[in-house]
Design an enzyme around this catalytic site. Structure first.
Site, PDB file in Angstrom:
ATOM      1  N   ASP A   8       0.577  -0.803   0.163  1.00  7.87           N
ATOM      2  CA  ASP A   8       0.278  -0.321  -0.094  1.00  7.87           C
ATOM      3  C   ASP A   8       1.066   1.528  -0.142  1.00  7.87           C
ATOM      4  O   ASP A   8       1.691   1.656   1.282  1.00  7.87           O
ATOM      5  CB  ASP A   8      -0.431  -0.453   1.412  1.00  7.87           C
ATOM      6  CG  ASP A   8      -1.896   0.990   1.429  1.00  7.87           C
ATOM      7  OD1 ASP A   8      -2.417   1.694  -0.360  1.00  7.87           O
ATOM      8  OD2 ASP A   8      -3.086   1.383   1.589  1.00  7.87           O
ATOM      9  N   ASP A  67      -2.643   1.886  -6.307  1.00  9.65           N
ATOM     10  CA  ASP A  67      -2.599   2.923  -5.473  1.00  9.65           C
ATOM     11  C   ASP A  67      -1.527   1.331  -4.134  1.00  9.65           C
ATOM     12  O   ASP A  67      -1.064   1.143  -3.275  1.00  9.65           O
ATOM     13  CB  ASP A  67      -2.087   3.201  -3.674  1.00  9.65           C
ATOM     14  CG  ASP A  67      -3.348   3.649  -3.099  1.00  9.65           C
ATOM     15  OD1 ASP A  67      -3.822   2.982  -3.652  1.00  9.65           O
ATOM     16  OD2 ASP A  67      -3.634   4.570  -2.178  1.00  9.65           O
ATOM     17  N   GLU A  68      -2.567   0.033  -4.156  1.00 11.01           N
ATOM     18  CA  GLU A  68      -2.331  -1.126  -3.900  1.00 11.01           C
ATOM     19  C   GLU A  68      -2.370  -2.333  -4.636  1.00 11.01           C
ATOM     20  O   GLU A  68      -3.554  -2.646  -4.843  1.00 11.01           O
ATOM     21  CB  GLU A  68      -3.045  -1.015  -2.405  1.00 11.01           C
ATOM     22  CG  GLU A  68      -4.956  -1.012  -2.844  1.00 11.01           C
ATOM     23  CD  GLU A  68      -5.480  -0.953  -1.576  1.00 11.01           C
ATOM     24  OE1 GLU A  68      -5.228  -1.845   0.081  1.00 11.01           O
ATOM     25  OE2 GLU A  68      -6.752  -0.663  -1.515  1.00 11.01           O
TER      26      GLU A  68
END
EC number: 2.7.7.7
Length: 358
Positions: free
Chosen positions: A12, A106-107
């Site tokens: 993350d 983003d993860e």
């Protein structure tokens, strides 16, 4: 012959949008930054850690954020830049495993039970991934390592930012027992409040409830939480998961019937949907708007198109059109949601480009 213990990493990026802006503009480094609209009816899409110290968070009205942090600097989002960096990060993942399940820009989850670099432990894989991301992008990622997806997700958030945390099979069940119920992924503020009223404050309290009791509280999600309360999560990391829809929704701290206010509140919801679509390389032909009113009555409106929706602006235009069609409203709105379905999982034709007037 027993199957090997799975090795799962959840990566993350720390305050991704805001960190990109601070990286690209040295004047923003060390300052509280909010990505989003600064107007009176704007909404925060992301906040730097310097801003979070003051209580600023995503989906918060900009007016509230500025009141909490008078020195807050607002920056307009640059989604094309974020998408390009996300692709760089994905390249790092692919150097270690082909089993990657992106959740957003983003993860992602990674299954590294077998890794391409031949590293002996998942911890070393996570360490190498974090170092490569920092070297190539100048950004910081947190990572959680465990034997299932639930615990890997918990671990990545446990000591953020700039953290690597490992939950081993020996640690897992006891770790979950001590975990505050609000830190269980998927349990939002409303469900958390309901659980606390019923005396469920920790994983230990959750574990003490029977499946039947949990079903009365959580409905169809009860078997999942019954399992994770014991450190059990059998969900695989799906590298090529076929999804029927991608959606997001948000319940607001105050109700409103004002179209301009609701349009602003749609912004972070659209960001999530567009970001998830970009991360997974998906487009869709049906946009659905979900509206829940102050009396908890709920309606949905959908629009299907001949060609797939290909960008955030088109998604916004359609969603706002569906919202306008509901006016005049008889009640104020407490929740909005947007979903994209009829997804195109393969190569698609040129995406539909729409003007902002519907």
């Amino acid at each position: 012959m027993t199957a090997p213990v799975r090795k799962v990493i959840h990566v993350d990026m720390d305050a991704f949008y805001a960190s990109v802006e601070q990286r690209d503009d040295p004047a923003l480094r060390g300052r509280p930054v909010a990505v989003g609209g600064s107007r009176e009816r704007g909404v925060v899409a992301a906040a730097s850690y310097e801003a979070r110290v003051f209580g600023v968070r995503s989906a918060m009205p900009s007016v509230t954020a500025r009141r909490l942090c008078p020195d807050l600097v607002f920056v307009r989002p640059r989604f094309e830049v974020y998408r390009g960096i996300s692709e760089e990060i994905r390249t790092v993942f692919s150097e270690h495993t082909p089993v990657i399940e992106p959740l957003s820009l983003d993860e992602a989850y990674l299954d590294v039970t077998e890794n391409l670099q031949g590293l002996p432990t998942a911890t070393l894989v996570a360490r190498a991934i974090r170092a490569a991301i920092r070297e190539r992008t100048g950004l910081v990622a947190s990572a959680g390592v465990s034997y299932n997806k639930f615990l890997a997700k918990v671990a990545s958030d446990y000591r953020k930012p700039d953290a690597l945390f490992v939950i081993t099979p020996e640690m897992g069940p006891a770790f979950v027992e001590d975990l505050a119920i609000g830190r269980f992924h998927g349990i939002g503020p409303v469900t958390e409040t309901k659980m606390r009223r019923l005396g469920i404050h920790t994983g230990r309290d959750l574990k003490a409830r029977s499946l039947e009791e949990l079903t009365a509280i959580l409905g169809s999600a009860a078997p999942y939480y019954h399992g994770v309360a014991r450190g059990i999560d059998e969900r695989p990391v799906r590298a090529h998961r076929i999804r029927k829809s991608i959606g997001a929704e948000n319940t607001f701290s105050d109700d409103s019937a004002d179209l301009d206010v609701l349009a602003e509140r749609l912004a972070p919801i659209l960001d999530k949907v567009a970001g998830a679509c970009a991360a997974k390389g998906l487009r869709g032909r049906t946009v659905t708007l979900k509206v829940k009113f102050s009396d908890f009555a709920q309606v949905t409106r959908a629009r299907s198109l001949a060609s797939p929706v290909g960008d955030r602006a088109s998604l916004e235009a359609i969603s706002l059109g569906l919202l306008r069609d509901l006016y005049p409203l008889r009640r104020s709105v407490r929740l909005l949601g947007v979903a994209l379905s009829a997804l195109d999982h393969g190569e698609s034709p040129e995406p539909l480009q729409l003007g902002l007037a519907i």
